[in-house]
Design an enzyme around this catalytic site. Sequence first.
Site, PDB file in Angstrom:
ATOM      1  N   CYS A 101      25.683  55.756  49.999  1.00 21.77           N
ATOM      2  CA  CYS A 101      24.349  55.711  49.395  1.00 21.77           C
ATOM      3  C   CYS A 101      24.481  56.170  47.947  1.00 21.77           C
ATOM      4  CB  CYS A 101      23.417  56.646  50.164  1.00 21.77           C
ATOM      5  SG  CYS A 101      21.857  56.889  49.309  1.00 21.77           S
ATOM      6  N   CYS A 129      22.212  59.877  47.943  1.00 27.49           N
ATOM      7  CA  CYS A 129      22.638  61.102  48.638  1.00 27.49           C
ATOM      8  C   CYS A 129      24.103  61.057  49.059  1.00 27.49           C
ATOM      9  CB  CYS A 129      21.740  61.381  49.841  1.00 27.49           C
ATOM     10  SG  CYS A 129      22.034  60.236  51.221  1.00 27.49           S
ATOM     11  N   PRO A 132      38.275  32.537  45.337  1.00 27.82           N
ATOM     12  CA  PRO A 132      38.281  32.209  43.907  1.00 27.82           C
ATOM     13  C   PRO A 132      38.673  33.410  43.052  1.00 27.82           C
ATOM     14  CG  PRO A 132      36.015  32.473  44.687  1.00 27.82           C
ATOM     15  CD  PRO A 132      36.904  32.570  45.893  1.00 27.82           C
ATOM     16  N   ASP A 133      39.287  33.134  41.895  1.00 33.83           N
ATOM     17  CA  ASP A 133      39.495  34.239  40.956  1.00 33.83           C
ATOM     18  C   ASP A 133      38.230  34.381  40.108  1.00 33.83           C
ATOM     19  OD1 ASP A 133      39.671  32.323  38.957  1.00 33.83           O
ATOM     20  OD2 ASP A 133      41.794  32.608  38.545  1.00 33.83           O
ATOM     21  N   PHE A 134      38.315  35.128  39.018  1.00 33.77           N
ATOM     22  CA  PHE A 134      37.102  35.394  38.232  1.00 33.77           C
ATOM     23  C   PHE A 134      36.977  34.508  37.005  1.00 33.77           C
ATOM     24  CE2 PHE A 134      37.948  39.085  40.721  1.00 33.77           C
ATOM     25  CZ  PHE A 134      36.696  39.450  41.161  1.00 33.77           C
ATOM     26  N   ARG A 135      38.104  34.317  36.299  1.00 31.54           N
ATOM     27  CA  ARG A 135      37.998  33.753  34.952  1.00 31.54           C
ATOM     28  C   ARG A 135      38.590  32.370  34.788  1.00 31.54           C
ATOM     29  NH1 ARG A 135      38.625  39.091  34.903  1.00 31.54           N
ATOM     30  NH2 ARG A 135      36.938  40.262  33.911  1.00 31.54           N
ATOM     31  N   ASN A 175      42.508  43.630  43.709  1.00 36.18           N
ATOM     32  CA  ASN A 175      41.761  42.841  44.688  1.00 36.18           C
ATOM     33  C   ASN A 175      41.182  43.721  45.792  1.00 36.18           C
ATOM     34  OD1 ASN A 175      42.788  40.822  43.144  1.00 36.18           O
ATOM     35  ND2 ASN A 175      44.401  40.244  44.579  1.00 36.18           N
ATOM     36  N   ILE A 176      40.069  43.260  46.348  1.00 37.13           N
ATOM     37  CA  ILE A 176      39.493  43.996  47.474  1.00 37.13           C
ATOM     38  C   ILE A 176      39.557  43.169  48.752  1.00 37.13           C
ATOM     39  CG2 ILE A 176      37.927  45.405  46.072  1.00 37.13           C
ATOM     40  CD1 ILE A 176      35.752  43.360  47.396  1.00 37.13           C
ATOM     41  N   ASP A 177      40.365  42.124  48.735  1.00 38.34           N
ATOM     42  CA  ASP A 177      40.414  41.260  49.921  1.00 38.34           C
ATOM     43  C   ASP A 177      41.296  41.827  51.030  1.00 38.34           C
ATOM     44  OD1 ASP A 177      43.061  40.731  49.080  1.00 38.34           O
ATOM     45  OD2 ASP A 177      42.462  38.943  47.998  1.00 38.34           O
ATOM     46  N   HIS A 199      40.607  48.814  42.391  1.00 34.62           N
ATOM     47  CA  HIS A 199      39.174  48.527  42.281  1.00 34.62           C
ATOM     48  C   HIS A 199      38.435  48.777  43.600  1.00 34.62           C
ATOM     49  CE1 HIS A 199      39.831  45.980  38.401  1.00 34.62           C
ATOM     50  NE2 HIS A 199      40.012  47.266  38.222  1.00 34.62           N
ATOM     51  N   ALA A 231      43.501  38.609  41.058  1.00 35.81           N
ATOM     52  CA  ALA A 231      42.910  37.601  41.943  1.00 35.81           C
ATOM     53  C   ALA A 231      43.789  36.362  42.127  1.00 35.81           C
ATOM     54  CB  ALA A 231      41.553  37.202  41.381  1.00 35.81           C
ATOM     55  N   GLY A 232      44.677  36.089  41.158  1.00 39.58           N
ATOM     56  CA  GLY A 232      45.528  34.899  41.240  1.00 39.58           C
ATOM     57  C   GLY A 232      46.477  34.899  42.425  1.00 39.58           C
ATOM     58  N   ILE A 233      46.734  36.064  43.035  1.00 36.59           N
ATOM     59  CA  ILE A 233      47.644  36.058  44.195  1.00 36.59           C
ATOM     60  C   ILE A 233      46.918  35.609  45.461  1.00 36.59           C
ATOM     61  CG2 ILE A 233      49.061  37.906  43.185  1.00 36.59           C
ATOM     62  CD1 ILE A 233      48.216  39.704  45.557  1.00 36.59           C
TER      63      ILE A 233
HETATM   64  P1  OAD Z   1      41.082  36.794  36.597  1.00 36.70           P
HETATM   65  O1  OAD Z   1      40.248  35.719  37.175  1.00 36.70           O
HETATM   66  O2  OAD Z   1      40.634  37.431  35.344  1.00 36.70           O
HETATM   67  O3  OAD Z   1      42.556  36.257  36.334  1.00 36.70           O
HETATM   68  C1  OAD Z   1      43.273  35.561  37.318  1.00 36.70           C
HETATM   69  C2  OAD Z   1      44.555  35.050  36.685  1.00 36.70           C
HETATM   70  O4  OAD Z   1      45.335  34.465  37.703  1.00 36.70           O
HETATM   71  C3  OAD Z   1      44.317  33.984  35.613  1.00 36.70           C
HETATM   72  O5  OAD Z   1      45.196  34.231  34.537  1.00 36.70           O
HETATM   73  C4  OAD Z   1      44.679  32.674  36.333  1.00 36.70           C
HETATM   74  O6  OAD Z   1      45.224  31.713  35.470  1.00 36.70           O
HETATM   75  C5  OAD Z   1      45.724  33.146  37.288  1.00 36.70           C
HETATM   76  N1  OAD Z   1      45.826  32.377  38.533  1.00 36.70           N
HETATM   77  C6  OAD Z   1      44.853  31.910  39.339  1.00 36.70           C
HETATM   78  N2  OAD Z   1      45.368  31.358  40.453  1.00 36.70           N
HETATM   79  C7  OAD Z   1      46.713  31.491  40.347  1.00 36.70           C
HETATM   80  C8  OAD Z   1      47.818  31.124  41.171  1.00 36.70           C
HETATM   81  N3  OAD Z   1      47.652  30.524  42.355  1.00 36.70           N
HETATM   82  N4  OAD Z   1      49.056  31.416  40.738  1.00 36.70           N
HETATM   83  C9  OAD Z   1      49.254  32.027  39.537  1.00 36.70           C
HETATM   84  N5  OAD Z   1      48.275  32.389  38.718  1.00 36.70           N
HETATM   85  C10 OAD Z   1      47.012  32.148  39.125  1.00 36.70           C
HETATM   86  O7  OAD Z   1      41.297  37.867  37.751  1.00 36.70           O
HETATM   87  P2  OAD Z   1      41.811  39.377  37.618  1.00 36.70           P
HETATM   88  O8  OAD Z   1      42.848  39.495  36.560  1.00 36.70           O
HETATM   89  O9  OAD Z   1      42.160  39.830  38.979  1.00 36.70           O
HETATM   90  O10 OAD Z   1      36.997  43.542  38.422  1.00 36.70           O
HETATM   91  O11 OAD Z   1      40.487  40.094  37.161  1.00 36.70           O
HETATM   92  C11 OAD Z   1      40.477  41.487  37.008  1.00 36.70           C
HETATM   93  C12 OAD Z   1      39.150  42.065  37.344  1.00 36.70           C
HETATM   94  O12 OAD Z   1      38.113  41.319  36.694  1.00 36.70           O
HETATM   95  C13 OAD Z   1      38.760  41.990  38.785  1.00 36.70           C
HETATM   96  O13 OAD Z   1      39.374  42.973  39.590  1.00 36.70           O
HETATM   97  C14 OAD Z   1      37.275  42.170  38.726  1.00 36.70           C
HETATM   98  C15 OAD Z   1      36.966  41.253  37.588  1.00 36.70           C
HETATM   99  O14 OAD Z   1      35.828  41.529  36.879  1.00 36.70           O
HETATM  100  C16 OAD Z   1      35.792  44.082  38.718  1.00 36.70           C
HETATM  101  O15 OAD Z   1      34.883  43.435  39.184  1.00 36.70           O
HETATM  102  C17 OAD Z   1      35.682  45.532  38.416  1.00 36.70           C
END
Ligand code: OAD
Length: 392
Positions: free
Chosen positions: A205, A208, A104-107, A178-180, A197, A95-97
């Site tokens: 559905c 079915c 928004p990212d997740f964490r 990402n799904i964007d 993902h 999500a950070g890309i």
């Molecule tokens: P996370 O939110 O877990 O991690 C995003 C990372 O990107 C973090 O380490 C941030 O510090 C970093 N970050 C955010 N913005 C940035 C930027 N502009 N430049 C550099 N780094 C940046 O997101 P994911 O790792 O994608 O899955 O999360 C993985 C999966 O967790 C998702 O696909 C989703 C979620 O639950 C499902 O829902 C199945």
Amino acid sequence: MASSGSDEDKRQKGESSDDKDNDTSSKARRRRNSEDEGTVDMIRRYLAEKLGFFDDDKKEVPEEKTKVLTEASVDGVIKYIEEHNCRNVITMAGAGISTSAGIPDFRSPGSGLYHNLEKYKLPDPQAIFEIGFFRHNPQPFFTLAKELYPGSFKPTTCHYFIRLLNEKGLLRRHYSQNIDTLERVAGLPAEKIVEAHGTFHTSHCLECRQEYALDWMKERIFSDSVPSCEKCNGVVKPDIVFFGENLPSRFFSCVEKDFPKCDLLIILGSSLAVQPFASLIDRVTKECPRLLINREKAGQRDRLMTLLRIGSGMDFDSDNNFRDVAWLGDCDEGCQMLADKLGWGDELRKLVTEEHARISKEQKEEASKRQAKHPSGQKKSEVSNPMKVLNM
Ligand code: OAD
């Protein structure tokens, strides 16, 4: 836990049949004892080290590592790309890309999606993407999908850098969580992308398996209804991968083919917190350099996981690291820096400017067409492409 239970079961079964044969039984017992001692020793060493009273004399000899980079730095990676004529680079993204595009990212503390879901009164934030919870209560997911439905997003410098990697003949495959769909919008060909993902492009559905198209799902999301199947009345869910669901088969088939051939792994904008995606970093060969571009370090396994052989993860800090590099900062900046060092900096800047202008123009044209068709006006958020609902 389940696996340790079944190991125990197997051992017990082995013991009772071995009772008929004392010799085999004592061998089995000796083997088991030595396995147990090995495990206890591993845990003892781990705890001793963590608690700071590790006996230096007994420290393990560090694994001999090949010096694949002349220096474990971005410059070392650039030199490696040039000298090794890399043609099988794999990029892994999270999500950070896309945060600089406004998704928004997740964490991330504060801004991450999982920190902003209180109003949904979920048992825990991830429940909104858990298949078990969704089956029981799909409403929160669809409410969130509508709420985050974007007006318009443009791919980031990082997305265009990945496109350039491909156009220069370096990219083997791009793996995205990402799904964007911003990789597609940026012009990366579909065969180069693995959407680990899933995608919002189609829906099914849950009962079915009847398939529904994007427009059908979009209409339901914006009419505030939980989409239900026209054939059997079951709940219809976009084909994005929820926790508790399998990843698409293309993910597994591509991983098998791609990772043994990878000559450079670049991880961009992911906390590497979700499996099985996170473990892909361990699927490249030991000679393959790995570059992380992220705001924080990610992918390091703790000692226990390493001892238990749950992948060794990234090793940025040890003295004998000659292949893992962490560049900490924003993905766009990191990718622009890489492009500059590779001599493609101006090309990347030009590509971003031109593509953003083109997308803005298209969006304006689309908006005026819509306005002409529905003069009463749609809500601002009801435009563009529902694939860009969430970045997961
Ligand atoms: P996370 O939110 O877990 O991690 C995003 C990372 O990107 C973090 O380490 C941030 O510090 C970093 N970050 C955010 N913005 C940035 C930027 N502009 N430049 C550099 N780094 C940046 O997101 P994911 O790792 O994608 O899955 O999360 C993985 C999966 O967790 C998702 O696909 C989703 C979620 O639950 C499902 O829902 C199945």
